[in-house]
Scaffold this active site. Sequence first.
Site, PDB file in Angstrom:
ATOM      1  N   ASP A 165      -4.938 -12.680  43.733  1.00 50.94           N
ATOM      2  CA  ASP A 165      -4.272 -13.887  43.252  1.00 50.94           C
ATOM      3  C   ASP A 165      -4.271 -13.822  41.730  1.00 50.94           C
ATOM      4  O   ASP A 165      -5.331 -13.799  41.107  1.00 50.94           O
ATOM      5  CB  ASP A 165      -5.062 -15.108  43.748  1.00 50.94           C
ATOM      6  CG  ASP A 165      -4.264 -16.389  43.619  1.00 50.94           C
ATOM      7  OD1 ASP A 165      -3.428 -16.467  42.697  1.00 50.94           O
ATOM      8  OD2 ASP A 165      -4.494 -17.302  44.439  1.00 50.94           O
TER       9      ASP A 165
ATOM     10  N   ASP B 113       2.826 -14.012  42.760  1.00 54.72           N
ATOM     11  CA  ASP B 113       1.473 -13.902  42.198  1.00 54.72           C
ATOM     12  C   ASP B 113       0.374 -13.677  43.219  1.00 54.72           C
ATOM     13  O   ASP B 113      -0.795 -13.728  42.865  1.00 54.72           O
ATOM     14  CB  ASP B 113       1.152 -15.150  41.365  1.00 54.72           C
ATOM     15  CG  ASP B 113       1.072 -16.396  42.232  1.00 54.72           C
ATOM     16  OD1 ASP B 113       1.785 -16.454  43.254  1.00 54.72           O
ATOM     17  OD2 ASP B 113       0.304 -17.302  41.888  1.00 54.72           O
ATOM     18  N   GLU B 114       0.731 -13.420  44.476  1.00 57.32           N
ATOM     19  CA  GLU B 114      -0.288 -13.252  45.509  1.00 57.32           C
ATOM     20  C   GLU B 114       0.090 -12.161  46.485  1.00 57.32           C
ATOM     21  O   GLU B 114       1.269 -12.028  46.824  1.00 57.32           O
ATOM     22  CB  GLU B 114      -0.397 -14.534  46.344  1.00 57.32           C
ATOM     23  CG  GLU B 114      -1.410 -15.522  45.865  1.00 57.32           C
ATOM     24  CD  GLU B 114      -1.506 -16.681  46.819  1.00 57.32           C
ATOM     25  OE1 GLU B 114      -1.750 -16.458  48.012  1.00 57.32           O
ATOM     26  OE2 GLU B 114      -1.298 -17.819  46.364  1.00 57.32           O
TER      27      GLU B 114
END
Length: 382
Positions: free
Chosen positions: A9, A103-104
Amino acid sequence: MPRWILHVDMDAFYASVEELDHPELRGKPVIVAGPEPRGVVATASYSARKFGVRSGMPTAQAKRLCPQGIFLPPRFERYEEVAQKVRAILREYSPVLEPISLDEAFLDLTGTELLHGPPEKVAAEIHARIPRETGLSCSVGLGPNKLLAKLASDSAKPGGLRIVRPEEVQSFLDPLPVEDLWGVGPKTAERLWEKGIRTVRDLREIPVGLLRSWFGQKGGEALWQLARGIDESPVVPVRAAKSISNEVTYPEDLFEREKILAELRRLALLVADRLREEGFLAQTVQIKVRFSNFVTSTRQTKLPAPTDHPLILAEEAVGLFSRVGVPPGQGIRLLGVGLADLVPATFRPIPLFPDPKLGEALWEVRRKFGPDSLGLGPTGLK
DNA sequence: TCTGGGGTCCTAGGACCC
DNA sequence: TCTGGGGTCCTAGGACCC
């Protein structure tokens, strides 16, 4: 077989990329947000979070909380670039990579030990490499499944690394508030709180039968499993899209029917472009209408055959609007057009409409003589 | 304080068919 | 003469995720 799943993350991702590209902003309250009056915050830097600014909060409210904040519009193409760099690093350790968003991502490290060493070591290596090679901070979680990997990285934020071993699962989960569990949103959390259930430990004490009676067969089972850290869902590298859509919230509500229909056509042509670019045909057209009072209606219709013809899709969207009852006095704050029941265009079941003029003619005829005059049958024009 | 945009999955009711 | 039961498809809404 026991699995090892890693979750990465990126911390305050959009804001961090802005700080990377504009070093003079480092450490300042950077807030990436949609424009006022109706925009919301996408990401706030940790410095901005100190003022109470959060994702999803209206931009106007964030400005009141943090007047000195540096408000920037999102630059998704740039974030996509950086995301690709991160994904390239992850792919070095396993091909089973599932991006969740820019973003993950999840990475399945099961069975990679001979090649890369123990998963614990790989997690530490990834956690060190991403900041070194991208200049961005990340949180990493490692656990026996996706649920635990995700919760582990959440608990390590920002910038940390957390490993949850199988024997630690229950002691790790038990003290967490129920709303931390994946799939427990505001509504479910509220209902659990009303029953005095606040932590995962509380939830684990409830018999599955009772959970089923409260939340339905599937919902109850899911909660029962979540509370025990059970999650068999696989890391899925490529997911086929099931639907695509475009929607817009207008700075000022729409009232004129002509304007509304023109917007629906415009949005339909936008999704139709994306549909064609991605090589799909769609058989279901959906529209979404949100009124001034935030009440939302959707309407959908199934076409006789899949198509990517922009004019057909646009007129279906417009036609659906006549089935929406606009409450008296209500304007429209949001319109959306979506396409579903997607099939690859390689299976195109009907002759193409290569000639835009044919599309025009088709549209004209349908407009003048009604939708039954000329449409698509399973094998073409009818 | 008025609440984005892009998705996924589940539920429930009605139509329809056998 | 008010009478069934199951399966599937379609639609609308809602909860949830990032």
